[in-house]
Write an enzyme that holds these catalytic residues in place. Structure first.
Site, PDB file in Angstrom:
ATOM      1  N   ARG A 132      -2.376  -2.069  -3.769  1.00 50.22           N
ATOM      2  CA  ARG A 132      -3.682  -1.463  -3.551  1.00 50.22           C
ATOM      3  C   ARG A 132      -3.733  -0.105  -4.258  1.00 50.22           C
ATOM      4  O   ARG A 132      -2.806   0.700  -4.127  1.00 50.22           O
ATOM      5  CB  ARG A 132      -3.881  -1.263  -2.048  1.00 50.22           C
ATOM      6  CG  ARG A 132      -5.173  -0.623  -1.735  1.00 50.22           C
ATOM      7  CD  ARG A 132      -5.317  -0.397  -0.257  1.00 50.22           C
ATOM      8  NE  ARG A 132      -6.615   0.182   0.002  1.00 50.22           N
ATOM      9  CZ  ARG A 132      -7.040   0.486   1.198  1.00 50.22           C
ATOM     10  NH1 ARG A 132      -6.300   0.266   2.251  1.00 50.22           N
ATOM     11  NH2 ARG A 132      -8.230   1.002   1.352  1.00 50.22           N
ATOM     12  N   HIS A 177     -13.037   2.056  -0.327  1.00 45.51           N
ATOM     13  CA  HIS A 177     -13.083   0.938   0.639  1.00 45.51           C
ATOM     14  C   HIS A 177     -13.774  -0.281   0.019  1.00 45.51           C
ATOM     15  O   HIS A 177     -14.264  -1.154   0.745  1.00 45.51           O
ATOM     16  CB  HIS A 177     -13.885   1.298   1.915  1.00 45.51           C
ATOM     17  CG  HIS A 177     -13.228   2.282   2.814  1.00 45.51           C
ATOM     18  ND1 HIS A 177     -13.957   3.106   3.640  1.00 45.51           N
ATOM     19  CD2 HIS A 177     -11.938   2.572   3.067  1.00 45.51           C
ATOM     20  CE1 HIS A 177     -13.148   3.877   4.350  1.00 45.51           C
ATOM     21  NE2 HIS A 177     -11.913   3.570   4.004  1.00 45.51           N
ATOM     22  N   ARG A 205     -12.178  13.920   8.368  1.00 46.93           N
ATOM     23  CA  ARG A 205     -12.925  14.451   7.217  1.00 46.93           C
ATOM     24  C   ARG A 205     -14.333  14.874   7.627  1.00 46.93           C
ATOM     25  O   ARG A 205     -14.943  14.239   8.484  1.00 46.93           O
ATOM     26  CB  ARG A 205     -13.058  13.386   6.123  1.00 46.93           C
ATOM     27  CG  ARG A 205     -11.750  12.983   5.478  1.00 46.93           C
ATOM     28  CD  ARG A 205     -12.019  12.113   4.244  1.00 46.93           C
ATOM     29  NE  ARG A 205     -10.785  11.601   3.701  1.00 46.93           N
ATOM     30  CZ  ARG A 205     -10.461  10.305   3.656  1.00 46.93           C
ATOM     31  NH1 ARG A 205     -11.288   9.387   4.104  1.00 46.93           N
ATOM     32  NH2 ARG A 205      -9.305   9.931   3.148  1.00 46.93           N
ATOM     33  N   GLU A 229      -8.462  -6.489   4.418  1.00 43.39           N
ATOM     34  CA  GLU A 229      -8.263  -6.024   3.043  1.00 43.39           C
ATOM     35  C   GLU A 229      -7.041  -6.682   2.415  1.00 43.39           C
ATOM     36  O   GLU A 229      -7.031  -6.978   1.221  1.00 43.39           O
ATOM     37  CB  GLU A 229      -8.105  -4.498   3.027  1.00 43.39           C
ATOM     38  CG  GLU A 229      -9.425  -3.797   3.297  1.00 43.39           C
ATOM     39  CD  GLU A 229      -9.265  -2.349   3.692  1.00 43.39           C
ATOM     40  OE1 GLU A 229      -8.718  -2.091   4.787  1.00 43.39           O
ATOM     41  OE2 GLU A 229      -9.699  -1.474   2.929  1.00 43.39           O
ATOM     42  N   ASN A 269       0.873  -1.169   0.000  1.00 43.33           N
ATOM     43  CA  ASN A 269       0.000   0.000   0.000  1.00 43.33           C
ATOM     44  C   ASN A 269       0.919   1.231   0.000  1.00 43.33           C
ATOM     45  O   ASN A 269       1.472   1.586   1.035  1.00 43.33           O
ATOM     46  CB  ASN A 269      -0.849  -0.054   1.280  1.00 43.33           C
ATOM     47  CG  ASN A 269      -2.018   0.876   1.234  1.00 43.33           C
ATOM     48  OD1 ASN A 269      -2.077   1.779   0.403  1.00 43.33           O
ATOM     49  ND2 ASN A 269      -2.951   0.670   2.147  1.00 43.33           N
TER      50      ASN A 269
END
Ligand code: ADP
Length: 409
Positions: free
Chosen positions: A92, A181, A242, A385, A9
């Site tokens: 990813r 996601h 956020r 993941e 990642n």
């Protein structure tokens, strides 16, 4: 010998990695490279066999230097990648746009396409493409694949994926709801029916992936029908830093009245809002602790956080025409009994019944936390993941991708 996949990642200044055992789904080794491209010494952390090796001994000028050192760590501290059967490397990628509805093998062409999509994800796609470029140079004999966070939501119905924005502008600038996601929502949506003891066919479920980033999806028979993130991960639920949903006119207002420019607004909405912006703390544990002490900002932040989740559950239940199963996952969803309780208690008027004892148990086992007579089953399932990415790229390595690429063909 265990077959393994190295999952990477890459961020702009960091790289996370995990070596996944494909047979038992476990992470054999993992690590983190931080402060790439910064004028100070970077930080390497490599974990294997219960041991943590950490170094802060060089300036890391780019991803190539960082990843070369990571491969040295595998040689020096294990596990030896030659002894373990490394069948693929998985990268990813946040944004696959409309170009990548499914995973892709890493080739010079797909690297260029991922870079082109950086227009839609400026902070992510560039570094992710670079990570893949470097790893293909370092390990040319190992098949490598891109797995896109947006692919699962490529199947969203058009009415859910389309903004009511001027069509010409939306088409020209590719503005639509891509979601994010996706790897986690797909994985949880696949596992949850088994955990809940339900037939996946026709099952109406909501997956709450609430970590630092947070998103919710609605799925019928495992197919996505709604998700809360949009063009970028900014839309939807309130998150660690956020805003989630906000009237876009707040942007016009701040440009006109606060003289803010694009970068300042981007930072304000993505990094200085949410829990962080409302309380000064981005970590849910700290905000909950402050709330317990009677802090008014923390109380309001938690109220807004839960309010948003309930709004989405109501919305998605209506869109699906019913609801059978809600699953909590990611950092907050897996670990925070209070947040799960607040959400479920708001749903009590609809017959949702949480088993408070089961909810309070702290474990990483997938489990059901509702009572048998609850109108909706409530589950908690750790997301994985890395495993989902590993399984997808192992398949790519064997069969090639849907775009006609085959490894070594
Ligand atoms: P990311 O979006 O970075 O992948 P994670 O899914 O790892 O995030 O979630 C990290 C967040 O999970 C932390 O910032 C913290 O707010 C939250 N978290 C972790 N453990 C707990 C806990 N026991 N209670 C409440 N929140 C927790």
């Amino acid at each position: 010998m265990a077959k393994t996949v190295l999952v990477i990642n890459s961020g702009s200044s960091s790289i996370k990695y995990q070596l996944v055992d494909l047979e038992n789904g476990e992470g054999l080794a993992s690590g983190l490279v931080e402060k790439i491209g910064e004028p100070v010494n970077g930080i390497y952390t490599h974990k294997y066999n219960g041991e943590k090796h950490q170094f802060e001994d060089e300036v890391i000028k780019d991803h190539e230097q960082g990843l070369k050192r990571v491969l040295q760590f595998f040689d020096e501290y294990g596990p030896n990648l030659k002894e373990y059967d490394l069948v693929a490397v998985g990268h990813r990628v946040v944004q696959g746009g409309s170009v990548f509805p499914t995973p892709a093998l890493v080739t010079p062409e797909t690297i260029a396409q991922v870079k082109d999509l950086a227009v839609l994800a400026p902070l992510h796609n560039g570094p992710e493409a670079t990570g893949a470029e470097v790893m293909t140079r370092l390990l040319p004999d190992v098949p490598q694949g891109f797995v896109f966070d947006s692919s699962f939501f490529f199947q969203l119905p058009e009415a859910s994926a389309t903004y009511a924005l001027n069509k010409e502008v939306a088409d020209k600038y590719k503005i639509r709801r891509y979601g994010a996601h996706g790897t986690s929502h797909e994985y949880i949506g696949g596992v949850a029916p088994r955990v809940a003891g339900k037939d996946p066919e026709g099952l109406k479920q909501i997956v709450l992936h609430i970590g630092n980033g947070a998103s919710v999806s609605a799925q019928i028979s495992g197919k996505p029908v709604e998700t809360s993130m949009g063009l970028t991960p900014l839309e939807g639920l309130m998150m660690g830093s956020r805003t989630g949903d906000i009237d876009p006119a707040a942007v016009f207002h701040l440009i006109r009245n606060a003289g803010m420019n694009v970068d300042e607004l981007d930072t304000l909405f993505n990094k200085k809002s949410g829990l962080m912006g409302m309380t000064g703390h981005g970590d849910m544990r700290e905000v909950l602790a402050l709330r317990e002490e009677g802090d008014a900002n923390a109380k309001l932040a938690i109220d807004v956080y839960v309010h948003r989740i309930i709004s989405y559950i109501g919305n998605y239940t209506a869109q699906m025409g019913g609801l059978d199963l809600i699953t909590f996952t990611a950092g907050v969803g897996e670990n925070s009994a209070p947040i799960r309780q607040f959400v479920c208690e708001k749903l009590a008027p609809f017959g949702v019944k949480i088993d408070l004892e089961k909810n309070a148990v702290f474990t990483s086992e997938p489990r059901v936390i509702s009572t048998p007579d609850s109108s909706v089953t409530i589950a908690v399932i750790p997301t994985n993941e890395e495993l989902a990415i590993a399984q997808k790229v192992a398949k790519l390595a064997e069969e090639g991708d849907a775009y006609g690429n085959k490894f070594n063909a």
